[in-house]
Design an enzyme around this catalytic site. Structure first.
Site, PDB file in Angstrom:
ATOM      1  N   LYS A   1      35.881  36.034  48.976  1.00  0.00           N
ATOM      2  CA  LYS A   1      35.506  37.105  48.044  1.00  0.00           C
ATOM      3  C   LYS A   1      34.004  36.981  47.751  1.00  0.00           C
ATOM      4  O   LYS A   1      33.205  37.284  48.615  1.00  0.00           O
ATOM      5  CB  LYS A   1      36.408  37.050  46.818  1.00  0.00           C
ATOM      6  CG  LYS A   1      37.877  37.219  47.262  1.00  0.00           C
ATOM      7  CD  LYS A   1      38.841  37.334  46.149  1.00  0.00           C
ATOM      8  CE  LYS A   1      40.276  37.249  46.655  1.00  0.00           C
ATOM      9  NZ  LYS A   1      40.632  38.248  47.648  1.00  0.00           N
TER      10      LYS A   1
ATOM     11  N   SER B   1      42.880  39.981  39.177  1.00  0.00           N
ATOM     12  CA  SER B   1      42.520  41.006  40.160  1.00  0.00           C
ATOM     13  C   SER B   1      43.127  42.352  39.781  1.00  0.00           C
ATOM     14  O   SER B   1      42.575  43.395  40.106  1.00  0.00           O
ATOM     15  CB  SER B   1      42.993  40.596  41.555  1.00  0.00           C
ATOM     16  OG  SER B   1      44.390  40.447  41.581  1.00  0.00           O
TER      17      SER B   1
ATOM     18  N   HIS C   1      38.905  35.331  41.905  1.00  0.00           N
ATOM     19  CA  HIS C   1      37.906  36.356  41.557  1.00  0.00           C
ATOM     20  C   HIS C   1      36.803  35.840  40.643  1.00  0.00           C
ATOM     21  O   HIS C   1      35.829  36.551  40.393  1.00  0.00           O
ATOM     22  CB  HIS C   1      38.603  37.577  40.942  1.00  0.00           C
ATOM     23  CG  HIS C   1      39.440  38.272  41.963  1.00  0.00           C
ATOM     24  ND1 HIS C   1      38.911  39.193  42.847  1.00  0.00           N
ATOM     25  CD2 HIS C   1      40.740  38.129  42.305  1.00  0.00           C
ATOM     26  CE1 HIS C   1      39.867  39.610  43.660  1.00  0.00           C
ATOM     27  NE2 HIS C   1      40.992  38.966  43.362  1.00  0.00           N
TER      28      HIS C   1
HETATM   29  C1  LIG Z   1      43.952  36.548  42.807  1.00  0.00           C
HETATM   30  C2  LIG Z   1      43.990  36.312  44.281  1.00  0.00           C
HETATM   31  N1  LIG Z   1      44.420  35.127  44.729  1.00  0.00           N
HETATM   32  C3  LIG Z   1      44.481  34.852  46.043  1.00  0.00           C
HETATM   33  C4  LIG Z   1      44.109  35.803  46.976  1.00  0.00           C
HETATM   34  C5  LIG Z   1      44.204  35.460  48.429  1.00  0.00           C
HETATM   35  O1  LIG Z   1      42.966  35.031  48.894  1.00  0.00           O
HETATM   36  P1  LIG Z   1      42.593  35.179  50.442  1.00  0.00           P
HETATM   37  O2  LIG Z   1      42.092  36.573  50.615  1.00  0.00           O
HETATM   38  O3  LIG Z   1      41.572  34.129  50.681  1.00  0.00           O
HETATM   39  O4  LIG Z   1      43.854  34.928  51.219  1.00  0.00           O
HETATM   40  C6  LIG Z   1      43.639  37.045  46.562  1.00  0.00           C
HETATM   41  C7  LIG Z   1      43.231  38.044  47.564  1.00  0.00           C
HETATM   42  O5  LIG Z   1      43.265  39.211  47.386  1.00  0.00           O
HETATM   43  C8  LIG Z   1      43.581  37.312  45.176  1.00  0.00           C
HETATM   44  O6  LIG Z   1      43.156  38.492  44.711  1.00  0.00           O
END
Ligand SMILES: Cc1ncc(COP(=O)(O)O)c(C=O)c1O
Length: 284
Positions: free
Chosen positions: A238, A179, A207
């Protein structure tokens, strides 16, 4: 009115002012009516009339379901629907089992906090998401951070881990599609290194879910590595446009998480509506 003493008010405003001065101050801004150039709704599913209709249809069909889960799944919150959806998720992601968490944050927190124990070692890429960092902080394992996507550094840390803790299990945690920088982890090389040093690979597919693989199963499936990764975290908030997450992997991992992952045990489960959302996404 909440009690806010002068000294606490002073402390908070000083910290916020320092944050503002560094250009880091966060503020909530309303996104209504704006054109979306920044969200994680990569496929537009959150705005899809077809998905909305499928969820509504499932909703109507389940007239006897509760509006809320009413508790943890270990208490009153367990439903047949959750099990059915998890079986479907496991099939979809090409593995034995899946366990739904309330969010990707919870899934990473639970997984990383409970899997590596004292005496084990956890290696993490320096650019992993905050939820993995927080989970790692809650673990009693020895922790090393390796330079982003740097296989030489991973190998050095694996050697270090093997030399200093001969009997512990080593875990390596990465994102598949980062991300932070939008680049991809060298998953095959990481899996090879893990094999060589008897380490277990954990991959956050937040992602990549919905975007890679023949049906959006993520990068691990796209690269045919599903049998070489211990656990994958798939988030649904997402590209899939809804909410929640699942940890997928071997059946014994699911049993383990049900027993030790605190963000699974000590929280009210997602409401049935959320399960219908997953069902609408995966069972069609
Ligand atoms: C790489 C990554 N893992 C986990 C999450 C967390 O996911 P959630 O939004 O479902 O809590 C995010 C959220 O931004 C993320 O970018």
């Amino acid at each position: 009115m909440a009690l806010l003493t002068h000294s606490v008010a002073h402390l908070l405003s000083e910290r916020l002012a320092a944050y503002q001065q560094s250009g880091l101050l966060r503020q909530l801004r309303n996104a209504d009516g704006l054109v979306d150039f920044c969200s994680n709704d990569y496929l537009g599913f959150a705005r899809s009339p077809e998905l909305k209709a499928a969820i509504q249809q499932a909703d109507v069909a389940q007239t006897r379901a509760r509006t809320g889960a009413t508790g943890s799944r270990l208490l009153a919150g367990q439903t047949t629907l959750a099990n059915v959806v998890e079986e479907e998720l496991a099939r979809f992601y090409g593995t034995e089992s899946a366990l739904i968490f309330n969010s990707g944050y919870d899934a990473n927190l639970g997984l990383l906090a409970c899997l590596p124990k004292a005496g084990d070692t956890l290696l993490t890429d320096e650019l992993i998401h905050a939820s993995m960092i927080d989970g790692a902080r809650l673990s009693y394992a020895t922790r090393y951070r390796f330079r982003h996507n740097d296989l030489t550094d991973v190998e050095n840390k694996l050697k270090q881990a093997r030399e200093s803790q001969k009997n512990g299990q080593v875990f390596v945690a990465v994102e598949s599609l980062y991300s932070m920088d939008g680049d991809v982890a060298p998953l095959r090389d990481l899996a090879d290194l893990c094999d060589r040093y008897d380490a277990a690979l954990l991959v956050d597919e937040a992602h990549a879910t919905g975007l890679y693989g023949p049906n959006g199963e993520g990068l691990v499936v796209a690269m045919g590595l599903q049998d070489r990764v211990l656990a994958r975290v798939h988030t649904f908030g997402k590209a899939l446009g809804v909410h929640g997450a699942a940890v997928v992997g071997p059946g014994i991992l699911r049993d383990y998480l049900i027993n030790f992952a605190r963000p699974f045990i000590y929280t009210t489960a997602l409401p049935p509506t959320a399960c219908w959302q997953f069902a609408a996404l995966t069972c069609t």
